[in-house]
Design a protein around this motif. Structure first.
Motif, short mmCIF file in Angstrom:
data_model
loop_
_atom_site.label_atom_id
_atom_site.label_comp_id
_atom_site.label_asym_id
_atom_site.label_seq_id
_atom_site.Cartn_x
_atom_site.Cartn_y
_atom_site.Cartn_z
N ILE A 256 0.83 -1.20 0.00
CA ILE A 256 0.00 0.00 0.00
C ILE A 256 0.87 1.25 0.00
O ILE A 256 0.61 2.22 -0.71
CB ILE A 256 -0.95 0.00 1.22
N VAL A 257 1.94 1.19 0.77
CA VAL A 257 2.83 2.35 0.93
C VAL A 257 3.77 2.50 -0.25
O VAL A 257 4.14 3.62 -0.63
CB VAL A 257 3.63 2.20 2.25
N GLY A 258 4.18 1.39 -0.85
CA GLY A 258 5.17 1.48 -1.92
C GLY A 258 6.51 1.91 -1.37
O GLY A 258 6.96 1.41 -0.33
N ASP A 259 7.14 2.89 -2.03
CA ASP A 259 8.46 3.33 -1.56
C ASP A 259 8.40 4.55 -0.65
O ASP A 259 9.44 5.11 -0.28
CB ASP A 259 9.39 3.61 -2.75
N LYS A 260 7.19 4.98 -0.28
CA LYS A 260 7.07 6.13 0.62
C LYS A 260 7.48 5.75 2.05
O LYS A 260 7.38 4.58 2.44
CB LYS A 260 5.65 6.68 0.61
N PRO A 261 7.91 6.72 2.84
CA PRO A 261 8.26 6.43 4.23
C PRO A 261 7.04 5.96 5.02
O PRO A 261 5.92 6.45 4.81
CB PRO A 261 8.77 7.77 4.76
N MET A 262 7.25 5.02 5.94
CA MET A 262 6.18 4.52 6.80
C MET A 262 6.68 4.48 8.24
O MET A 262 7.85 4.22 8.50
CB MET A 262 5.72 3.13 6.34
N ALA A 263 5.77 4.77 9.17
CA ALA A 263 6.18 4.96 10.55
C ALA A 263 5.18 4.32 11.52
O ALA A 263 4.03 4.09 11.17
CB ALA A 263 6.29 6.45 10.86
N ILE A 264 5.65 4.06 12.73
CA ILE A 264 4.78 3.67 13.83
C ILE A 264 4.28 4.96 14.45
O ILE A 264 4.94 5.59 15.27
CB ILE A 264 5.53 2.80 14.85
N GLY A 265 3.11 5.40 13.98
CA GLY A 265 2.62 6.74 14.32
C GLY A 265 2.30 6.93 15.77
O GLY A 265 2.49 8.01 16.33
N GLU A 266 1.73 5.91 16.40
CA GLU A 266 1.49 5.90 17.84
C GLU A 266 1.67 4.47 18.32
O GLU A 266 1.41 3.52 17.57
CB GLU A 266 0.05 6.30 18.20
N CYS A 267 2.06 4.33 19.56
CA CYS A 267 2.09 3.00 20.14
C CYS A 267 1.95 3.09 21.65
O CYS A 267 2.34 4.08 22.27
CB CYS A 267 3.35 2.23 19.77
N MET A 268 1.36 2.06 22.21
CA MET A 268 1.24 1.90 23.65
C MET A 268 2.48 1.19 24.18
O MET A 268 3.13 1.65 25.11
CB MET A 268 -0.03 1.10 23.96
N ARG A 269 2.81 0.08 23.52
CA ARG A 269 4.04 -0.65 23.82
C ARG A 269 5.09 -0.27 22.77
O ARG A 269 4.79 -0.22 21.57
CB ARG A 269 3.79 -2.15 23.78
N ILE A 270 6.29 0.01 23.20
CA ILE A 270 7.36 0.34 22.26
C ILE A 270 7.76 -0.91 21.48
O ILE A 270 7.55 -2.03 21.94
CB ILE A 270 8.58 0.94 22.99
N PRO A 271 8.30 -0.74 20.28
CA PRO A 271 8.68 -1.91 19.49
C PRO A 271 9.83 -2.68 20.14
O PRO A 271 10.73 -2.09 20.74
CB PRO A 271 9.10 -1.30 18.15
N SER A 272 9.79 -3.99 20.00
CA SER A 272 10.86 -4.82 20.52
C SER A 272 12.05 -4.78 19.58
O SER A 272 11.95 -4.34 18.43
CB SER A 272 10.38 -6.27 20.67
#
Length: 319
Positions: A256-272
């Motif tokens: 869906i995103v293709g080559d555009k930047p993608m981010a974890i816009g909000e999170c409750m638990r931080i990524p491992s």
């Protein structure tokens, strides 16, 4: 007189070019780290009287500042009264080299400001007739919405005048049906309100410092129903409050995103650390204000911030 006007016009053109270049610099940086590194971010919300409260918590906990600072225009009277304080913090953070992210929890257009959370932002949806009026130029609701945008544009224009580029994320979590703006699928739904807001800020208000963020939540795999169109967003953000770290979500989002930047816009638990290893395309993660403390241990936060692939403020290139 004509010469003075010519000089003034030239100066305004040069300033506009400079702001556009600043925006491109930020976009180039985000593209450059995609697949390689991830920016540590932190959201700051209530109170706007303390617009760096949770950013400072990260510093106290890890010894490092996040490289992305996020603020919110918010909707309660006390936070509306302190919007300028929040905006000045955004300016200061930018001057320190941070990426700036701004959210807009906006009141329903059929209510005045301030408004409540629930009912208000939540569970105060417009009916179909009101929605049609909202997106139709010249109606009372449409004019009210333009006035709301005029108010917010004042703050965004100040930041542009100061050379500050903003990752702007209106109508976040488009598939979260509890929000008044969300849950309306298709061409005349939530995506249309996003497009109209984009065009009003850029074409009517002339803002050139906004990087537009399209944001969804880990709750339904129907993202194309809410996609405003490639021309209307620069960065995709994904809010993780349930099972969003599962690899199947990442694999669903990539095409869906293709080559555009993608981010974890909000999170409750931080990524491992495992997530960082297996999902390298995320360009930033942004814990939600107080949830960074409530839902993560200090040991986990420190481990993430000490990861060599995580970018903190001291590692930013400066703008």
């Amino acid at each position: 007189m004509k010469k003075q006007l010519w000089i003034l016009g030239l100066l305004m053109l040069m300033a506009s070019i400079g702001h556009t270049q600043n925006k491109q610099d930020v976009l180039d940086y985000l593209y450059g780290i995609s697949g390689k590194q991830i920016i540590a971010g932190q959201h700051n919300k209530e109170p706007n009287a303390e617009p760096a409260k949770w950013t400072d918590y990260i510093k106290a906990t890890t010894g490092q500042y996040p490289a992305l600072w996020s603020g919110d225009f918010l909707f309660q009277q006390e936070n509306i009264d302190n919007r300028w304080k929040m905006i000045k913090e955004a300016e200061q953070q930018w001057n320190r080299g941070a990426v700036i992210n701004l959210m807009w929890h906006c009141c329903p257009p059929d209510m005045g400001e301030p408004c409540g959370w629930d009912p208000g932002l939540l569970n105060a949806q417009l009916d179909d007739q009101q929605w049609e009026a909202l997106i139709k130029p010249g109606t009372d609701l449409n004019n009210i919405w333009k006035k709301r945008m005029d108010d917010i544009a004042t703050y965004l224009q100040y930041l542009e005048d100061k050379g500050v580029v903003v990752l702007f994320r209106p109508f976040h979590e488009m598939n979260q049906e509890l929000f008044w703006w969300a849950g309306r699928k298709g061409a005349k739904g939530t995506a249309e309100l996003y497009r109209q807001t984009h065009d009003y800020f850029e074409k009517e208000k002339g803002l050139t410092n906004l990087i537009w963020v399209w944001d969804m939540q880990d709750m339904s795999r129907d993202f194309e129903e809410y996609n405003p169109g490639d021309a209307y967003w620069d960065v995709f953000a994904f809010d993780i409050y349930d099972q969003g770290y599962d690899q199947s979500w990442y694999d669903y989002i990539l095409p869906i995103v293709g080559d555009k930047p993608m981010a974890i816009g909000e999170c409750m638990r931080i990524p491992s650390l495992e997530v960082l290893e297996n999902q390298p395309r995320w360009i930033f993660f942004m814990p939600w204000a107080e949830l960074v403390k409530e839902r993560n241990t200090e040991t986990e936060i420190k481990a993430l911030y000490s990861h060599p692939g995580v970018i903190t403020l001291d590692e930013m290139p400066g703008w």
